[in-house]
Design an enzyme around this catalytic site. Structure first.
Site, PDB file in Angstrom:
ATOM      1  N   GLY A 261       0.817  -1.215   0.000  1.00 22.14           N
ATOM      2  CA  GLY A 261       0.000   0.000   0.000  1.00 22.14           C
ATOM      3  C   GLY A 261       0.847   1.260   0.000  1.00 22.14           C
ATOM      4  CB  THR A 262       3.958   2.191   1.803  1.00 22.38           C
ATOM      5  OG1 THR A 262       3.389   1.862   3.071  1.00 22.38           O
ATOM      6  CG2 THR A 262       4.849   3.405   1.943  1.00 22.38           C
TER       7      THR A 262
ATOM      8  CG  ASN B  12      -5.026   3.553   9.272  1.00 27.66           C
ATOM      9  OD1 ASN B  12      -5.420   4.492   8.570  1.00 27.66           O
ATOM     10  ND2 ASN B  12      -3.995   3.660  10.086  1.00 27.66           N
TER      11      ASN B  12
ATOM     12  CD  GLN C 209      -6.709  -1.079   7.608  1.00 26.23           C
ATOM     13  OE1 GLN C 209      -7.450  -2.003   7.966  1.00 26.23           O
ATOM     14  NE2 GLN C 209      -5.424  -1.069   7.931  1.00 26.23           N
TER      15      GLN C 209
ATOM     16  CB  SER D 239      -1.674  -3.619   1.462  1.00 23.96           C
ATOM     17  OG  SER D 239      -0.688  -4.310   2.154  1.00 23.96           O
ATOM     18  CB  ALA D 240      -0.961  -9.055  -0.389  1.00 24.20           C
ATOM     19  CG  HIS D 241       0.531  -6.806   5.096  1.00 26.05           C
ATOM     20  ND1 HIS D 241       0.412  -6.426   6.403  1.00 26.05           N
ATOM     21  CD2 HIS D 241       0.835  -5.685   4.399  1.00 26.05           C
ATOM     22  CE1 HIS D 241       0.648  -5.106   6.490  1.00 26.05           C
ATOM     23  NE2 HIS D 241       0.906  -4.648   5.291  1.00 26.05           N
TER      24      HIS D 241
ATOM     25  CB  THR E 227      12.533  -9.442 -11.411  1.00 28.79           C
ATOM     26  OG1 THR E 227      13.581  -9.129 -12.310  1.00 28.79           O
ATOM     27  CG2 THR E 227      12.051 -10.859 -11.652  1.00 28.79           C
TER      28      THR E 227
ATOM     29  CB  CYS F  68       6.871   5.308  17.970  1.00 27.06           C
ATOM     30  SG  CYS F  68       8.352   5.588  18.918  1.00 27.06           S
TER      31      CYS F  68
HETATM   32  C1  LIG Z   1      -4.963   2.691   5.121  1.00 22.87           C
HETATM   33  C2  LIG Z   1      -3.588   2.155   4.889  1.00 22.87           C
HETATM   34  N1  LIG Z   1      -2.894   2.563   3.819  1.00 22.87           N
HETATM   35  C3  LIG Z   1      -1.663   2.106   3.563  1.00 22.87           C
HETATM   36  C4  LIG Z   1      -1.048   1.195   4.393  1.00 22.87           C
HETATM   37  C5  LIG Z   1       0.343   0.710   4.066  1.00 22.87           C
HETATM   38  O1  LIG Z   1       0.297  -0.558   3.488  1.00 22.87           O
HETATM   39  P1  LIG Z   1       1.629  -1.470   3.424  1.00 22.87           P
HETATM   40  O2  LIG Z   1       1.862  -1.962   4.810  1.00 22.87           O
HETATM   41  O3  LIG Z   1       1.274  -2.564   2.474  1.00 22.87           O
HETATM   42  O4  LIG Z   1       2.718  -0.620   2.894  1.00 22.87           O
HETATM   43  C6  LIG Z   1      -1.727   0.737   5.523  1.00 22.87           C
HETATM   44  C7  LIG Z   1      -1.088  -0.204   6.465  1.00 22.87           C
HETATM   45  O5  LIG Z   1      -1.235  -0.100   7.666  1.00 22.87           O
HETATM   46  C8  LIG Z   1      -3.036   1.228   5.780  1.00 22.87           C
HETATM   47  O6  LIG Z   1      -3.728   0.824   6.850  1.00 22.87           O
END
Ligand SMILES: Cc1ncc(COP(=O)(O)O)c(C=O)c1O
Length: 378
Positions: A71-72, A151, A179, A199-201, A237, A319
């Site tokens: 996601g980032t 989130n 989210q 984001s997959a995780h 890749t 933090c």
């Molecule tokens: C709303 C939101 N955007 C982006 C992210 C970032 O995703 P990633 O951990 O896959 O970089 C998160 C992760 O906490 C999130 O909650």
């Protein structure tokens, strides 16, 4: 001691079927998907299948799915890509965006003098007013960013209304859907936003894997330059095992039975600790999320005490350089500083039940009592 993992918004344990699917790729499709030989073609086939599965789930064309590291990266790809494309402009975003959007916009605007931004605050319940958001758009606005669901509070944002207005004004719209995936219905054909991040995780897939869905015809300057993978939109890749794991996680977790557990938890906690303050309750939220604070208890201490009792929960405060910063989301909602520093976020998993919620209430009451005794206020 029984351990409770109640931090699913941070990350979700990887699903067994995801590990199996990924292991299969490691064993059988080890080729580089850009190689023309059989091993490369094999890997490309698996990657194309994963792209198709994801695209079908989101109701978009496979060609609009760009694989990223999460996601980032997806969010940064849009923000930085847009800024690199034109020398100046303006960005409208909500004040409650994840740091992957908020910090990216703030930092890049400070580096590029021609760019500026406007932050739109939510109401007291944590929902952004679509009208206020649209009114913040200017003639030179080149990007609007609003997350699908927050989130910290879980509050669902008015992305469909904002999408309509952005379309009328010709402003590209980025939706951070990290989210929302797995917890809300995500139909990108109905949403029709220019850019959507995933984001997959967060859904039981692997960490370090994500996607950006780009509407056909939308353009972005590429930030990662190299071999031209992902149709030149994101070189490097591809993580074939990772994207196959992402596809394998889709639709597995069913949160439909979780909202009643969350609601019972909040009801019982309010009965046990009547001065507990809950955030976002006035709006539609993702089913698993509860954010609250217990006045008089410092968030960090509460978090550590809960950890000692086996409960993995999160604090709203972040933090930064070794210092605890108050939750920017709660501050934007108008919560006082002490609440923004002492909030806790519980995000239940799909297996949570009333036993979990009762154990959590009991633990919070015990911690409150213990901390009161320690401070001589018992
Ligand atoms: C709303 C939101 N955007 C982006 C992210 C970032 O995703 P990633 O951990 O896959 O970089 C998160 C992760 O906490 C999130 O909650």
């Amino acid at each position: 001691m029984k351990q409770y993992y109640l931090d699913y918004n941070a990350t979700c344990p990887q699903l067994p079927q995801v590990s199996l699917a990924m292991q299969d790729i490691v064993n059988t499709a080890f080729g580089n998907p850009s190689s023309v030989h059989w091993a490369g073609r094999n890997a490309r086939r698996k990657m194309d299948d994963a792209r198709e599965t994801l695209a079908e789930y989101w109701h978009v064309e496979p060609g609009s799915v760009v694989f990223t590291s999460g996601g980032t990266e997806s969010n940064n790809m849009v923000i930085q890509g847009m800024m690199a494309q034109s020398g100046s402009g303006h960005i409208v975003l909500s004040a409650i965006e994840h740091p992957a959007v908020l910090h990216a916009v703030v930092q890049w605007c400070s580096r590029y003098p021609g760019w500026s931004y406007t932050l739109v605050k939510p109401d007291k319940g944590g929902k952004v007013d679509a009208k206020a958001f649209i009114e913040a758009c200017q003639n030179d606005t080149k990007l609007a960013c609003l997350m699908w669901a927050n989130n910290e509070t879980g509050v669902v944002q008015p992305i469909f209304e904002v999408r309509e207005a952005c379309r009328a004004k010709g402003i590209p719209f980025l939706v951070d859907a990290v989210q929302a995936l797995g917890k809300l219905e995500v139909n990108l054909n109905a949403l029709d936003a220019d850019f959507v991040s995933f984001s997959a995780h967060k859904i039981g897939g692997p960490r370090g894997v994500g996607a950006l869905v780009m509407k056909r015809g939308s353009r972005l300057e590429s930030l990662i330059i190299g071999g031209g993978q992902e149709r030149g939109r994101r070189s490097g890749t591809e993580n074939v095992a990772g994207v196959v794991g992402f596809a394998a996680a889709l639709g597995v977790l069913d949160y439909s039975r979780v909202a009643p557990v969350r609601d019972i938890f909040e009801k019982k906690l309010a009965e046990a600790i009547p001065n507990a303050v809950f955030f976002g309750q006035t709006h539609l939220r993702t089913p698993n999320t509860s954010m609250f604070c217990i006045p008089g208890l410092e968030g960090e201490t509460l978090l550590m005490q809960m950890d000692l009792m086996g409960f993995a929960v999160a604090s709203g405060s972040a933090c930064s350089s070794g210092k605890r910063e108050p939750s920017h989301v709660l501050l934007a909602m108008g919560a006082p500083d002490f609440q923004a520093r002492s909030s806790l976020r519980v995000s239940f998993g799909v297996d949570a039940d009333e036993v979990t919620s009762d154990a959590l209430v009991e633990a919070l009451v015990r911690v409150q009592q213990r901390l009161r005794n320690m401070s001589g206020r018992g």
